[in-house]
Design an enzyme around this catalytic site. Sequence first.
Site, PDB file in Angstrom:
ATOM      1  N   LYS A  25      33.897  -4.948  44.665  1.00 42.91           N
ATOM      2  CA  LYS A  25      35.145  -4.916  45.792  1.00 42.91           C
ATOM      3  C   LYS A  25      34.987  -3.783  46.647  1.00 42.91           C
ATOM      4  O   LYS A  25      34.829  -4.198  47.911  1.00 42.91           O
ATOM      5  CB  LYS A  25      36.472  -4.821  44.993  1.00 42.91           C
ATOM      6  CG  LYS A  25      37.615  -4.382  45.797  1.00 42.91           C
ATOM      7  CD  LYS A  25      38.709  -4.194  44.873  1.00 42.91           C
ATOM      8  CE  LYS A  25      38.655  -3.119  43.937  1.00 42.91           C
ATOM      9  NZ  LYS A  25      39.082  -1.659  44.660  1.00 42.91           N
ATOM     10  N   ARG A 139      23.632  -2.226  33.377  1.00 44.86           N
ATOM     11  CA  ARG A 139      23.235  -1.506  34.491  1.00 44.86           C
ATOM     12  C   ARG A 139      22.622  -0.299  33.832  1.00 44.86           C
ATOM     13  O   ARG A 139      22.998   0.437  33.002  1.00 44.86           O
ATOM     14  CB  ARG A 139      24.496  -1.018  35.201  1.00 44.86           C
ATOM     15  CG  ARG A 139      24.217  -0.651  36.616  1.00 44.86           C
ATOM     16  CD  ARG A 139      25.264  -1.036  37.594  1.00 44.86           C
ATOM     17  NE  ARG A 139      26.686  -0.411  37.263  1.00 44.86           N
ATOM     18  CZ  ARG A 139      27.897  -0.582  37.776  1.00 44.86           C
ATOM     19  NH1 ARG A 139      28.010  -1.493  38.855  1.00 44.86           N
ATOM     20  NH2 ARG A 139      28.893   0.079  37.187  1.00 44.86           N
ATOM     21  N   ARG A 172      24.970   5.167  32.639  1.00 47.03           N
ATOM     22  CA  ARG A 172      26.135   6.134  32.980  1.00 47.03           C
ATOM     23  C   ARG A 172      27.023   5.845  31.878  1.00 47.03           C
ATOM     24  O   ARG A 172      27.420   4.791  31.616  1.00 47.03           O
ATOM     25  CB  ARG A 172      26.759   5.656  34.248  1.00 47.03           C
ATOM     26  CG  ARG A 172      25.869   6.038  35.566  1.00 47.03           C
ATOM     27  CD  ARG A 172      26.758   5.585  36.932  1.00 47.03           C
ATOM     28  NE  ARG A 172      28.124   5.428  36.625  1.00 47.03           N
ATOM     29  CZ  ARG A 172      28.790   4.806  37.215  1.00 47.03           C
ATOM     30  NH1 ARG A 172      28.597   4.111  38.554  1.00 47.03           N
ATOM     31  NH2 ARG A 172      30.131   4.605  36.981  1.00 47.03           N
TER      32      ARG A 172
END
Length: 228
Positions: A25, A139, A172
């Site tokens: 977004k 990720r 992360r």
Amino acid sequence: MTPDVLPHEKLDRAVIFLGPPGAGKGTQAKELARKFSAPHLSTGDMLREHVAQGTSLGQRAQPIMARGELVPDSIVLRMVADRIDRPDCSHGFVFDGFPRTVAQAQWLGELLKQHGFKPPLVVHFVIDPGLLLRRITGRRTCKVGGEIYNLYDRPPKFDARCDNDGGELEQRLDDREEIVGPRLAAYERQTAPLAAYYRRLGRLRDVDASKSVEEVAARVVEIVREAR
Ligand SMILES: [Zn+2]
């Protein structure tokens, strides 16, 4: 292929981006703002600016933010009202992360009407929760060069090592399932009423956020052009 935006094309309204964390977004909101040369407004940025400049709103917000608490509407709404009064907002603007509640949305609707803007347009990112979770938890970032991989969609050639420099890939903390899972659930709870509100008003446009960044960007421009 991303359709070109002509120099004379203006947003002439508020375009509001609504979507779960990790669905792209923020990237798309910035991209739309760039294409239409319109300001990209985030209440987080506004707050930081007010605090940095030591305005009266900033002085009120700072201790609240320092305690890690949510800044109340009395401050946030004043800030938003001040911001859209600035000349750079006269041809429309993009909201990223605001409004968050139906009450804020109702207030914003009135404010926009008073300022003579067309009705707001809400770009709603829709994505399968399982797919989104995989995108986020998969990720990995290279410790050396910062390249971004995804164990599912864009895996490194060699196990847990960067293709470019062999750097170690790390996840992360925020991308771990125990952090992301509850954040996504909270988003759903908080946003469902807001999405329903804008859908009832006929202002909501669903976007399939499972598509590529380019495809989503092209769809967003189409939505803006089709809007009345
Ligand atoms: Zn690397």
